[in-house]
Scaffold this active site. Structure first.
Site, PDB file in Angstrom:
ATOM      1  N   ASP A   1     -19.542  43.651   8.448  1.00  0.00           N
ATOM      2  CA  ASP A   1     -20.085  44.780   7.713  1.00  0.00           C
ATOM      3  C   ASP A   1     -19.135  45.965   7.907  1.00  0.00           C
ATOM      4  OD1 ASP A   1     -21.979  46.276   6.248  1.00  0.00           O
ATOM      5  OD2 ASP A   1     -22.839  47.048   8.099  1.00  0.00           O
TER       6      ASP A   1
ATOM      7  N   ASP B   1     -24.873  45.319  11.763  1.00  0.00           N
ATOM      8  CA  ASP B   1     -25.736  46.109  12.628  1.00  0.00           C
ATOM      9  C   ASP B   1     -27.020  46.585  11.959  1.00  0.00           C
ATOM     10  OD1 ASP B   1     -24.661  48.018  10.892  1.00  0.00           O
ATOM     11  OD2 ASP B   1     -24.772  49.591  12.409  1.00  0.00           O
TER      12      ASP B   1
ATOM     13  N   CYS C   1     -24.153  14.527  41.102  1.00  0.00           N
ATOM     14  CA  CYS C   1     -24.282  15.986  41.191  1.00  0.00           C
ATOM     15  C   CYS C   1     -23.122  16.719  40.518  1.00  0.00           C
ATOM     16  CB  CYS C   1     -24.385  16.424  42.647  1.00  0.00           C
ATOM     17  SG  CYS C   1     -26.069  16.877  43.130  1.00  0.00           S
TER      18      CYS C   1
ATOM     19  N   ASP D   1     -18.274  13.126  46.397  1.00  0.00           N
ATOM     20  CA  ASP D   1     -19.372  13.758  45.663  1.00  0.00           C
ATOM     21  C   ASP D   1     -19.504  15.229  46.008  1.00  0.00           C
ATOM     22  OD1 ASP D   1     -21.851  13.781  44.021  1.00  0.00           O
ATOM     23  OD2 ASP D   1     -22.700  14.316  45.960  1.00  0.00           O
TER      24      ASP D   1
ATOM     25  N   THR E   1     -20.096  49.822   7.483  1.00  0.00           N
ATOM     26  CA  THR E   1     -20.716  50.972   8.124  1.00  0.00           C
ATOM     27  C   THR E   1     -21.380  50.579   9.441  1.00  0.00           C
ATOM     28  OG1 THR E   1     -21.135  51.916   5.941  1.00  0.00           O
ATOM     29  CG2 THR E   1     -22.315  52.883   7.807  1.00  0.00           C
TER      30      THR E   1
ATOM     31  N   CYS F   1     -32.021  20.606  39.253  1.00  0.00           N
ATOM     32  CA  CYS F   1     -33.230  21.199  39.855  1.00  0.00           C
ATOM     33  C   CYS F   1     -34.267  21.455  38.773  1.00  0.00           C
ATOM     34  CB  CYS F   1     -32.886  22.516  40.556  1.00  0.00           C
ATOM     35  SG  CYS F   1     -31.704  22.378  41.905  1.00  0.00           S
TER      36      CYS F   1
END
Length: 754
Positions: free
Chosen positions: A451, A648, A409, A734, A453, A20
């Site tokens: 990481d 973070d 499809c 199909d 902390t 689509c």
């Protein structure tokens, strides 16, 4: 974007799959003046970048001609339409990161989105022109067209039984009910530069069947095609509804506290800094921080956590979670368009526009596949009669069946259906991935660099040990809390939190003040109290060998030690450390069980990092600058490792960008979240392994889908050539495969957090 370019956005209804989006992109992209076209199936949105000479009406005409509904977004009409949907608010009326996301749009109900390959409607092209609102799937134009075609087929059969002479024409009429919209869509697609679509194959096969006297089968084939497409729409709608359902978690209104009075306001108008009241049983209307009150908050709708969490002053709360048992005053920290749920929806919608490598390959393959099917069908129909003495009627019939078997499809949807379901499932578990390429790439990760902390640890210090020298531990904590009251220093907050947790009395202190580099002094009940660093404590009073040994032991464990002196005499110690997250050890074990190595990359000092690393059993690289983390990631890649970097903070951004997959932890900085390819929204270390596991499941699902799509076609191709099966089984090869592939992909939506 150059200065003379502008972007116009639309809501599009009726899109259910990648094909689509491809049709719309191709058709709109052919308009003069259009630079780029971006279609998001999940968001139901279309963004057209042009030179300013392209009127909205021209774009809308192109989209409507293909049988999809279209309307403006970002204006009053879009907001009004959205405000009436079942979610109750326009989470997407805001322009997030340059995209107008409008989940309420798309003209689809939660289950019955009209793919509408068969069209059927009232616009000038005769195609489905759906409303931009919601409704039950059985009231969609696609469902009505399917039912109409079915009733026409039943009527044709009855007429054929009563009046056999006109039975053939009755079936032709029944076929036309469904085929006319299909043919018009095929014609519109051909004019837009796409002559080889499933509508084209269907039209040729059905018309050809009529000419060889198989009108009954032609009518049945058209009806089965519509049924298959309707089922595809219903199934695909579940994936879209699973994300759109998140927006329904946020209440419409909130109780705003202003000037000592309260009033009810729309939740969408809340801005950072305002204070709202959340009553027991209410959903929290915005991301925020508790400033008063203590209550259990049910976070299951957002995080999946089954046990409510106690929230008190200073704790963060998410929009959409449920306050259980006491009134909370919450200071809003994010506007409605930037809250946790809006961010989840936005990232998932944007991810739909990023295709996975497998999906891009399937797209390229399908461009050649459909014309090839037409050629094969023609050869099957022509060669045996011309050169092998075959019967023309028999072989034309087989050639038409080949066209139906070859409809692409199921193959085209095999990958995007699984990707969409995987992204939706991840989002509901707080695992956000910015596109199919990220989702596909995660399964290849061999090393995870984390990481310390805020990633492996909570990111805030806590009091781990209290030692009293001749006095009770509670008294040590009480006196320390007394002189730290009012301070915002992280160590002070840790002491005050521990005092509150243990409900120890905190007497008032006078003359409390910080002494630079040494600690805090004050007067409590007529006694001079000094909470000092070990060095400052030794300067103020001689410490015994036992006390020095205790301090050294805590330091070796990576803990910060404060010594409490009362009237110049040491009376206790408090050890403070940023502790590992509760699930850190289990999360690292899950990675190890999956055969994935883990390494800690931290800027913290060697002793503290090794203490945490030893506790968690992870390799440690400490004392690193941001560029060092990036360098180590590149070194691992040069060794052949596929690296995921988890962090973070701003100092993680270079390494996140350098890694094969960058993963931001939920409470991270905006820089980390923007730089990363994925995000663990709720900050659980175990979610990293879950994200990698989800990637593997999705790719296995894609492989299964491709086998289903091609396998069924291969079986029916052989049986058709052999004369065992005909047109009916051919269309089932199909539409049946399409539905099976979609349903198989939707199994991913049932996955739950381990």
């Amino acid at each position: 974007m150059t200065q003379n370019q502008e972007t116009t956005r639309f809501r599009v209804g009726g899109m259910d799959c990648a094909s689509c989006a491809t049709k719309i992109e191709t058709a709109v992209g052919r308009l003069p003046g259009v630079e780029t076209v971006a279609v998001s199936v999940m968001a139901g949105s279309l963004a057209v970048t042009h030179d300013g000479s392209v009127p909205k009406e021209a774009v809308e005409r192109q989209v409507k001609a293909l049988g999809y509904s279209v309307g403006p977004t970002g204006d009053a009409r879009a907001r009004q339409a959205t405000s009436q949907d079942h979610a109750g608010h326009d989470h997407a009326g805001h322009d997030h990161a340059g995209h107008s996301h409008d989940h309420a749009g798309g003209g689809q109900d939660p289950a019955g989105h009209s793919h509408d390959h068969a069209g059927g409607g009232h616009d000038p092209a005769g195609h489905s022109h759906l409303d931009l609102g919601d409704g039950p799937w059985w009231r969609s134009r696609k469902a009505l067209l399917t039912m109409g075609c079915g009733l026409a087929l039943v009527a044709a059969w009855l007429i054929g039984q009563a009046m056999p002479a006109i039975g053939h024409w009755a079936f032709v009429a029944a076929m036309a009910v469904g085929l006319v919209p299909i043919a018009r869509r095929a014609f519109a697609a051909a004019l837009a530069g796409m002559p080889f679509t499933i509508e084209t194959l269907m039209t040729i096969a059905a018309v050809g069947a009529v000419f060889i006297g198989a009108a009954e089968e032609a009518a049945a084939v058209v009806f089965l095609f519509l049924v298959g497409e309707l089922l595809e729409g219903v199934a695909a709608g579940r994936a879209r509804a699973s994300i759109r359902g998140l927006t329904a978690l946020v209440p419409k209104n909130a109780i705003l506290e202003e000037g000592g009075a309260t009033r009810e306001v729309p939740a969408g108008t809340l801005q950072p800094g305002v204070v709202i009241l959340v009553r027991p049983g209410d959903r929290i209307a915005a991301d925020g921080e508790v400033i008063d009150g203590e209550s259990a908050v049910d976070e299951a709708p957002v995080t999946g956590e089954s046990v409510p969490k106690r929230k008190q002053a200073g704790d963060a709360v998410f929009a959409g979670t449920i306050n259980a048992d006491a009134v909370l005053r919450v200071r809003v920290t994010a506007a409605s368009e930037d809250n946790t749920i809006a961010r989840v929806v936005r990232l998932v919608e944007e991810a739909q526009e990023s295709k996975a490598p497998t999906e891009r390959f399937i797209d390229r393959f399908s461009r050649y596949y459909t014309p090839a099917v037409l050629v094969v069908g023609a050869l099957v129909a022509v060669i045996p009669p011309l050169f092998l003495g075959g019967d023309w009627s028999e072989w034309i019939y087989k050639g038409l069946a080949v066209l139906l078997i070859g409809c692409p499809c199921a193959l085209v949807i095999s990958t995007p259906a699984a990707i969409a379901a995987g992204l939706a499932t991840g989002a509901r578990r707080g695992l956000l991935m910015k596109g199919g390429a990220v989702l596909e790439g995660l399964r290849n990760v061999t090393t995870v660099a984390l990481d310390k902390t805020g990633t492996l640890t909570e990111g805030k210090p806590v009091v781990t040990d209290i030692v009293g020298f001749g006095v009770a531990e509670s008294e040590v904590l009480s006196l320390a809390a007394a002189i730290e009251t009012g301070s915002s220093h992280p160590l002070a907050l840790a002491i005050l939190a521990r005092a509150k947790a243990e409900a120890v009395p905190v007497p008032s202190a006078s003359e409390a003040k910080a002494v630079a580099g040494k600690g805090v002094v004050g007067n409590v009940g007529g006694r001079a109290v000094f909470l000092a660093s070990p060095k400052a404590a030794e300067e103020a009073s001689a410490l015994t060998a036992e006390q020095i040994s205790a301090i050294t032991g805590f330091n070796d464990e990576g803990k910060t030690v404060s010594v409490l002196l009362v009237d110049g005499r040491p009376v206790g110690l408090l050890a403070i450390r940023d502790e590992p997250r509760a699930d850190a050890a289990a999360g690292l074990k899950a990675l190890a069980d999956a055969g994935i190595a883990a390494v800690m990359l931290t800027g913290d000092n060697e002793r503290t990092a090794r203490a945490i690393g030893g506790k968690l059993g992870i390799e440690v690289r400490a004392g690193l600058m941001p560029e060092d983390k990036q360098r180590i990631v590149r070194e691992l890649q040069q060794q052949g490792q596929v690296v995921a970097k988890v962090g973070d903070g701003i100092n993680d951004a270079p390494a996140l960008a350098a890694a094969d997959i960058g993963i931001a932890m939920g409470g991270g900085t905006d820089v980390a979240l923007e730089t990363a390819d994925a995000a663990v929204l709720h900050g659980r270390v175990a979610d990293i392994a879950s994200m990698i596991d989800l990637s593997g499941r999705v790719m296995r699902n894609i492989a299964q889908n491709i086998v289903i799509a091609l396998g069924l076609k291969a079986v029916f191709l052989v049986t058709t050539i052999a004369g065992i099966t005909g047109l009916w089984p051919a269309i089932l090869a199909d539409t049946g495969a399409t539905v099976l592939v979609t349903l198989n992909a939707l199994r991913l939506l049932a996955l739950r957090s381990p």
